[in-house]
Design a protein around this motif. Sequence first.
Motif, mmCIF file in Angstrom:
data_model
loop_
_atom_site.group_PDB
_atom_site.id
_atom_site.type_symbol
_atom_site.label_atom_id
_atom_site.label_comp_id
_atom_site.label_asym_id
_atom_site.label_seq_id
_atom_site.Cartn_x
_atom_site.Cartn_y
_atom_site.Cartn_z
ATOM 1 N N GLN A 336 0.832 -1.199 0.000
ATOM 2 C CA GLN A 336 0.000 0.000 0.000
ATOM 3 C C GLN A 336 0.874 1.260 0.000
ATOM 4 O OE1 GLN A 336 -2.984 0.043 3.132
ATOM 5 N NE2 GLN A 336 -3.206 -2.186 3.015
ATOM 6 N N GLN A 339 2.519 1.780 -3.349
ATOM 7 C CA GLN A 339 1.566 2.279 -4.337
ATOM 8 C C GLN A 339 1.303 3.771 -4.131
ATOM 9 O OE1 GLN A 339 0.132 0.383 -7.024
ATOM 10 N NE2 GLN A 339 -0.039 2.551 -7.573
ATOM 11 N N ARG A 340 1.151 4.189 -2.882
ATOM 12 C CA ARG A 340 0.902 5.613 -2.612
ATOM 13 C C ARG A 340 2.117 6.461 -2.981
ATOM 14 N NH1 ARG A 340 -2.417 5.195 3.196
ATOM 15 N NH2 ARG A 340 -3.941 3.685 2.429
ATOM 16 N N ASP A 343 2.177 6.692 -6.718
ATOM 17 C CA ASP A 343 1.150 7.640 -7.173
ATOM 18 C C ASP A 343 1.624 9.083 -7.013
ATOM 19 O OD1 ASP A 343 -0.488 5.511 -7.756
ATOM 20 O OD2 ASP A 343 -1.692 5.674 -5.929
ATOM 21 N N LYS A 344 2.523 9.306 -6.061
ATOM 22 C CA LYS A 344 3.068 10.652 -5.853
ATOM 23 C C LYS A 344 4.238 10.957 -6.785
ATOM 24 C CE LYS A 344 1.886 11.590 -1.021
ATOM 25 N NZ LYS A 344 1.433 12.981 -1.286
ATOM 26 N N GLU A 366 9.414 11.747 2.070
ATOM 27 C CA GLU A 366 8.081 12.041 2.601
ATOM 28 C C GLU A 366 8.127 12.288 4.115
ATOM 29 O OE1 GLU A 366 4.813 12.401 1.026
ATOM 30 O OE2 GLU A 366 6.436 12.961 -0.347
ATOM 31 N N LEU A 386 0.033 9.426 4.768
ATOM 32 C CA LEU A 386 -0.003 9.460 3.305
ATOM 33 C C LEU A 386 -1.384 9.110 2.749
ATOM 34 C CD1 LEU A 386 3.432 7.819 2.341
ATOM 35 C CD2 LEU A 386 2.794 10.223 2.194
#
Length: 386
Positions: A336, A339-340, A343-344, A366, A386
């Motif tokens: 997860q 993937q996040r 996506d960023k 991050e 996130l």
Amino acid sequence: MRFASLALALTLPVTAFAQCGGSFADFKAGLKTEAVSMGIPAASADAFLSGVTQDPAVLKADQAQGVFQKPFIEFSRHLISSQRLDKGKQLAQQYDSVFDNIEATYGVDRTVLLAFWAFETDYGAFQGDFNTANALATLAHDCRRPDLFRPQVLAAMQLHAADDFDPRTTTGAWAGEIGMVQMLPMDIIENGVDADGDGHVSLKTSAPDALTSGGKMLQHLGWQAGQPWLQEVSVPASMDWSQSGLETVKSTADWQALGVEARNGTLADLPASLILPQGHKGPAFLAYPNFNVYFEWNQSFTYVLTAAYFATRLGGAPVYDAGNPDAGLDSNQMKQLQQRLSDKGYDVGKIDGILGSGTRTAVQAEQKRLGLPADAWPTPELLNQL
């Protein structure tokens, strides 16, 4: 498990890198054509390829490397035991003259080779039972990494032509590595050493050949004689954690100015990176230039760090201070997170649940943006934010 050697691939025809997939029979015919163009006799190429088949178990093993999802503390405790330490010390004495020669000729400390010998094959006891020719051909035919594995098939064919490889009986790891310290065919051609003087490089049955070949390969990959590779350190609670990670290299004086101290002994006067495998509350190490050579042998951060640490233990270093790390993420949570991050816009590579270098770099960025300790260790708190 050796994946990084591509030096000899540069000498092979460019067309080799485009030939994968399709009919396996056509694929083998292409291999023969290329092998003959390299000077391998047609009869030898036919003899090698005649019995080669695809092995679905190889592809299954390639896709199921779940062991590398374990965090460093769990992984290292799984691999390092008192029995392995005792066996390593006993073998160091048994092959003392061999190691003396390796250290004098190639500058590689015996503990480094003993650690690889232990982790790769449990000191030669478990060298793998995959047919090597089938494994290499299967991975070369699969179009994910033909630039790595097709040259290895051709190298195995060269060894066969020299009567140093039997495609029917040679076995090893699923990825084609052979022998006690697990070397790929191209590595054997380039770095194989007949240390016992019997006229053959026998990595499966001769410890002197296997260890000396491994030492030569490490020197070839850039190992610097007489230099350390890893050292456990203590770090102050006020540390700027964004300075950690392999991307940041500082002098010993600079690390000392930041409060980094050797847990035992003194720091080496070499450039180094601060490694926090499970964040700022867990173990801490300085990684010196030789540490980077490990990634030419295996590209898993957790494996590399564990192998490097085990070598220091064989040399007398104490058990690391595990500290009290923050809870990490399970495999699904890690996917997860990846993937996040993807996506960023971060390049985390494959969404596989493994905390690799790309994911660590993105996590650290991050954490810094969100005002969290930027130690590259992903936590549920980061995932939630996130």
